[in-house]
Design a protein around this motif. Structure first.
Motif, PDB file in Angstrom:
ATOM      1  N   SER A 118       0.808  -1.218   0.000  1.00  0.00           N
ATOM      2  CA  SER A 118       0.000   0.000   0.000  1.00  0.00           C
ATOM      3  C   SER A 118       0.841   1.268   0.000  1.00  0.00           C
ATOM      4  CB  SER A 118      -0.928   0.012   1.223  1.00  0.00           C
ATOM      5  OG  SER A 118      -0.162   0.035   2.425  1.00  0.00           O
ATOM      6  N   GLY A 119       2.155   1.147   0.101  1.00  0.00           N
ATOM      7  CA  GLY A 119       3.031   2.312   0.079  1.00  0.00           C
ATOM      8  C   GLY A 119       3.290   2.801  -1.330  1.00  0.00           C
ATOM      9  N   GLN A 120       4.158   3.792  -1.454  1.00  0.00           N
ATOM     10  CA  GLN A 120       4.451   4.360  -2.772  1.00  0.00           C
ATOM     11  C   GLN A 120       5.014   3.306  -3.727  1.00  0.00           C
ATOM     12  OE1 GLN A 120       6.062   8.536  -3.133  1.00  0.00           O
ATOM     13  NE2 GLN A 120       6.792   8.099  -1.052  1.00  0.00           N
ATOM     14  N   VAL A 121       6.045   2.608  -3.301  1.00  0.00           N
ATOM     15  CA  VAL A 121       6.700   1.644  -4.180  1.00  0.00           C
ATOM     16  C   VAL A 121       5.822   0.411  -4.383  1.00  0.00           C
ATOM     17  CG1 VAL A 121       8.782   0.286  -4.570  1.00  0.00           C
ATOM     18  CG2 VAL A 121       8.939   2.488  -3.395  1.00  0.00           C
ATOM     19  N   GLY A 122       5.172  -0.036  -3.306  1.00  0.00           N
ATOM     20  CA  GLY A 122       4.284  -1.178  -3.421  1.00  0.00           C
ATOM     21  C   GLY A 122       3.140  -0.920  -4.380  1.00  0.00           C
ATOM     22  N   THR A 123       2.560   0.278  -4.314  1.00  0.00           N
ATOM     23  CA  THR A 123       1.481   0.635  -5.234  1.00  0.00           C
ATOM     24  C   THR A 123       1.976   0.596  -6.678  1.00  0.00           C
ATOM     25  OG1 THR A 123       0.410   2.047  -3.580  1.00  0.00           O
ATOM     26  CG2 THR A 123      -0.147   2.450  -5.887  1.00  0.00           C
ATOM     27  N   ALA A 124       3.176   1.144  -6.894  1.00  0.00           N
ATOM     28  CA  ALA A 124       3.737   1.138  -8.246  1.00  0.00           C
ATOM     29  C   ALA A 124       4.007  -0.288  -8.723  1.00  0.00           C
ATOM     30  CB  ALA A 124       5.021   1.961  -8.276  1.00  0.00           C
ATOM     31  N   LEU A 125       4.472  -1.152  -7.836  1.00  0.00           N
ATOM     32  CA  LEU A 125       4.725  -2.551  -8.212  1.00  0.00           C
ATOM     33  C   LEU A 125       3.436  -3.262  -8.610  1.00  0.00           C
ATOM     34  CD1 LEU A 125       7.397  -3.736  -5.615  1.00  0.00           C
ATOM     35  CD2 LEU A 125       7.514  -4.100  -8.089  1.00  0.00           C
ATOM     36  N   ARG A 162       0.892  -1.932  -9.917  1.00  0.00           N
ATOM     37  CA  ARG A 162       0.378  -1.376 -11.167  1.00  0.00           C
ATOM     38  C   ARG A 162       1.205  -1.785 -12.378  1.00  0.00           C
ATOM     39  NH1 ARG A 162      -2.191   4.594 -10.187  1.00  0.00           N
ATOM     40  NH2 ARG A 162      -3.370   4.104  -8.308  1.00  0.00           N
ATOM     41  N   LEU A 163       2.378  -2.339 -12.156  1.00  0.00           N
ATOM     42  CA  LEU A 163       3.216  -2.768 -13.265  1.00  0.00           C
ATOM     43  C   LEU A 163       2.579  -3.939 -14.013  1.00  0.00           C
ATOM     44  CD1 LEU A 163       6.889  -2.829 -11.911  1.00  0.00           C
ATOM     45  CD2 LEU A 163       5.918  -1.234 -13.553  1.00  0.00           C
ATOM     46  N   LYS A 164       2.872  -4.025 -15.289  1.00  0.00           N
ATOM     47  CA  LYS A 164       2.483  -5.198 -16.060  1.00  0.00           C
ATOM     48  C   LYS A 164       3.574  -6.250 -15.892  1.00  0.00           C
ATOM     49  CE  LYS A 164       1.246  -6.852 -20.658  1.00  0.00           C
ATOM     50  NZ  LYS A 164       1.052  -6.495 -22.096  1.00  0.00           N
ATOM     51  N   TRP A 165       3.194  -7.421 -15.400  1.00  0.00           N
ATOM     52  CA  TRP A 165       4.143  -8.514 -15.201  1.00  0.00           C
ATOM     53  C   TRP A 165       4.007  -9.523 -16.336  1.00  0.00           C
ATOM     54  CZ3 TRP A 165       7.578  -9.301 -10.990  1.00  0.00           C
ATOM     55  CH2 TRP A 165       7.564  -8.249 -10.049  1.00  0.00           C
ATOM     56  N   PRO A 166       5.053 -10.287 -16.628  1.00  0.00           N
ATOM     57  CA  PRO A 166       4.962 -11.294 -17.701  1.00  0.00           C
ATOM     58  C   PRO A 166       3.873 -12.314 -17.415  1.00  0.00           C
ATOM     59  CG  PRO A 166       7.250 -10.952 -17.035  1.00  0.00           C
ATOM     60  CD  PRO A 166       6.403 -10.225 -16.030  1.00  0.00           C
ATOM     61  N   ALA A 167       3.387 -12.928 -18.471  1.00  0.00           N
ATOM     62  CA  ALA A 167       2.363 -13.963 -18.328  1.00  0.00           C
ATOM     63  C   ALA A 167       2.857 -15.057 -17.391  1.00  0.00           C
ATOM     64  CB  ALA A 167       2.024 -14.552 -19.688  1.00  0.00           C
ATOM     65  N   GLY A 168       1.976 -15.483 -16.509  1.00  0.00           N
ATOM     66  CA  GLY A 168       2.319 -16.543 -15.572  1.00  0.00           C
ATOM     67  C   GLY A 168       2.757 -16.050 -14.212  1.00  0.00           C
ATOM     68  N   PHE A 169       2.945 -14.728 -14.084  1.00  0.00           N
ATOM     69  CA  PHE A 169       3.323 -14.154 -12.799  1.00  0.00           C
ATOM     70  C   PHE A 169       2.145 -13.379 -12.203  1.00  0.00           C
ATOM     71  CE2 PHE A 169       7.436 -14.809 -14.744  1.00  0.00           C
ATOM     72  CZ  PHE A 169       8.213 -15.233 -13.679  1.00  0.00           C
ATOM     73  N   THR A 170       1.959 -13.529 -10.901  1.00  0.00           N
ATOM     74  CA  THR A 170       0.895 -12.820 -10.197  1.00  0.00           C
ATOM     75  C   THR A 170       1.460 -12.210  -8.924  1.00  0.00           C
ATOM     76  OG1 THR A 170      -0.716 -14.448 -10.989  1.00  0.00           O
ATOM     77  CG2 THR A 170      -1.409 -13.007  -9.191  1.00  0.00           C
ATOM     78  N   VAL A 171       1.153 -10.936  -8.711  1.00  0.00           N
ATOM     79  CA  VAL A 171       1.602 -10.247  -7.503  1.00  0.00           C
ATOM     80  C   VAL A 171       0.533 -10.364  -6.432  1.00  0.00           C
ATOM     81  CG1 VAL A 171       2.258  -8.022  -6.502  1.00  0.00           C
ATOM     82  CG2 VAL A 171       3.039  -8.635  -8.794  1.00  0.00           C
ATOM     83  N   HIS A 172       0.924 -10.838  -5.257  1.00  0.00           N
ATOM     84  CA  HIS A 172       0.037 -10.945  -4.109  1.00  0.00           C
ATOM     85  C   HIS A 172       0.536  -9.963  -3.053  1.00  0.00           C
ATOM     86  CE1 HIS A 172      -1.747 -14.823  -5.529  1.00  0.00           C
ATOM     87  NE2 HIS A 172      -0.597 -14.836  -6.174  1.00  0.00           N
ATOM     88  N   ALA A 225       9.096   6.432  -7.559  1.00  0.00           N
ATOM     89  CA  ALA A 225       8.608   5.132  -7.109  1.00  0.00           C
ATOM     90  C   ALA A 225       8.329   4.211  -8.295  1.00  0.00           C
ATOM     91  CB  ALA A 225       7.349   5.306  -6.266  1.00  0.00           C
ATOM     92  N   THR A 226       7.887   4.782  -9.399  1.00  0.00           N
ATOM     93  CA  THR A 226       7.616   3.981 -10.594  1.00  0.00           C
ATOM     94  C   THR A 226       8.900   3.389 -11.163  1.00  0.00           C
ATOM     95  OG1 THR A 226       5.679   5.340 -11.121  1.00  0.00           O
ATOM     96  CG2 THR A 226       6.623   4.036 -12.910  1.00  0.00           C
ATOM     97  N   ASP A 227       9.961   4.205 -11.225  1.00  0.00           N
ATOM     98  CA  ASP A 227      11.248   3.713 -11.718  1.00  0.00           C
ATOM     99  C   ASP A 227      11.826   2.671 -10.758  1.00  0.00           C
ATOM    100  OD1 ASP A 227      10.831   5.581 -13.662  1.00  0.00           O
ATOM    101  OD2 ASP A 227      12.639   6.750 -13.272  1.00  0.00           O
TER     102      ASP A 227
END
Length: 322
Positions: free
Chosen positions: A21-28, A30-40, A198-200
């Motif tokens: 929920s922080g700045q960097v976590g929010t940016a992570l 929102r990133l597009k990850w490769p197929a087969g990966f899921t962010v929890h 944070a996005t970079d």
């Protein structure tokens, strides 16, 4: 944040993110990850990094491809009061997570800070330079780094500095808000570091995570990431006001002041510029200039002026504010 836990079948590879929920976590998230990966990214209420039983349960219930820890207690002033949460979140928690990841053979990435240094250097700090924190926050983060190193051989500790974004509370948003009600701002001009988008930073963490997952020989250890070029808080504030003016938003003068004129319970390093050379060497990551990163943040926070078609990142004024 995605519900549920990753399958143990290998069809889905889960990235466990703490501090989502922080700045960097929010940016992570929102990133597009490769197929087969899921962010929890479980909330603090769902998974506290200081709860050893809860951490063990999460690793029993799911198979993780990588763990990224962005959770931290970042209230530098409050940390000086001996708040117990500082050591629990910044020191004990990372150690517990790194150890649990190691038991599952999972690579671990931990976000740290330039405040582990005392600011007496005259050139950018390298990742292997000795640490000597000036305040309780920096000391807790340095201790957390040590526990991570001891607990998990497949770790990357990534130090950063002065994070800004369109999300949550940060310096740029504070400057813009104060400019709405004050006729001028006073900002310290004797602390020098590197601004970080944070996005970079999230994109860098993603690159590192995917390398750790796919390459057993991937480099590990301590690295630095921040956007290119040193700056003072005053320089960043001036650039923010210039950017606001270009977007027809309220802009006010910014006066330089000394750190001594603003008494604080926590000492800050006067110089904490981070050297990112080893990150570029091992991961091929070349940070863009902080001025360009700042303009992107301002584009998200402020409407662009109708007649403004200039490439803001090339504005010559932005490179000479210090």
């Amino acid at each position: 944040m995605k519900p549920g836990f990753p399958s143990t079948s290998g069809e889905t590879r889960g990235i466990l993110l703490l501090g989502g929920s922080g700045q960097v976590g929010t940016a992570l998230c929102r990133l597009k990850w490769p197929a087969g990966f899921t962010v929890h990214a479980p909330s603090h209420n769902s998974l506290s990094i200081t709860d050893e039983d809860a951490i063990d349960r999460v690793f029993r219930e799911g198979k993780w491809a990588c763990v990224i820890n962005c959770a931290a207690y970042t209230e530098v002033e409050a940390a000086e009061s001996g708040e117990p949460a500082v050591s629990r979140v910044n020191t004990t928690g990372p150690g517990l997570l790194a150890a649990a990841a190691a038991r599952g053979g999972t690579p671990f990435i931990h976000l740290s800070t330039d405040y582990v240094f005392d600011g007496t250097a005259t050139e950018p700090y390298r990742s292997f330079d000795p640490v000597h924190p000036l305040n309780a926050y920096g000391a807790s983060k340095a201790a957390g780094e040590n526990l991570v190193r001891q607990a998990n051989p497949r770790h990357v500790i990534l130090r950063t500095s002065w994070v800004v974004s369109p999300f949550r509370k940060n310096f740029v948003k504070t400057v813009l808000n104060l400019a709405q009600r004050l006729d001028h701002l006073e900002v310290v001009d004797d602390q020098t570091s590197r601004l970080t988008s944070a996005t970079d930073l999230a994109a860098t963490l993603q690159i590192i995570a995917l390398r750790l997952i796919e390459d057993p020989q991937c480099p590990v250890g301590t690295y630095h990431f921040a956007n290119e070029g040193p700056a003072t808080w005053h320089a960043v504030a001036v650039a923010t006001m210039q950017g606001a003016a270009r977007r027809n938003a309220r802009s006010v003068p910014v006066e330089p002041i000394s750190t001594r004129s603003r008494p604080s319970s926590a000492l800050r390093p006067p110089y904490s510029v981070l050297c990112t050379a080893s990150l570029s060497r091992d991961f091929g990551i070349a940070p863009r200039p902080w001025q360009s990163a700042l303009e992107e943040v301002l584009d998200s926070l402020l409407p662009k002026a109708p007649n403004d078609t200039s490439p803001h990142s090339n504005d010559p004024r932005l490179g000479s504010l210090t």
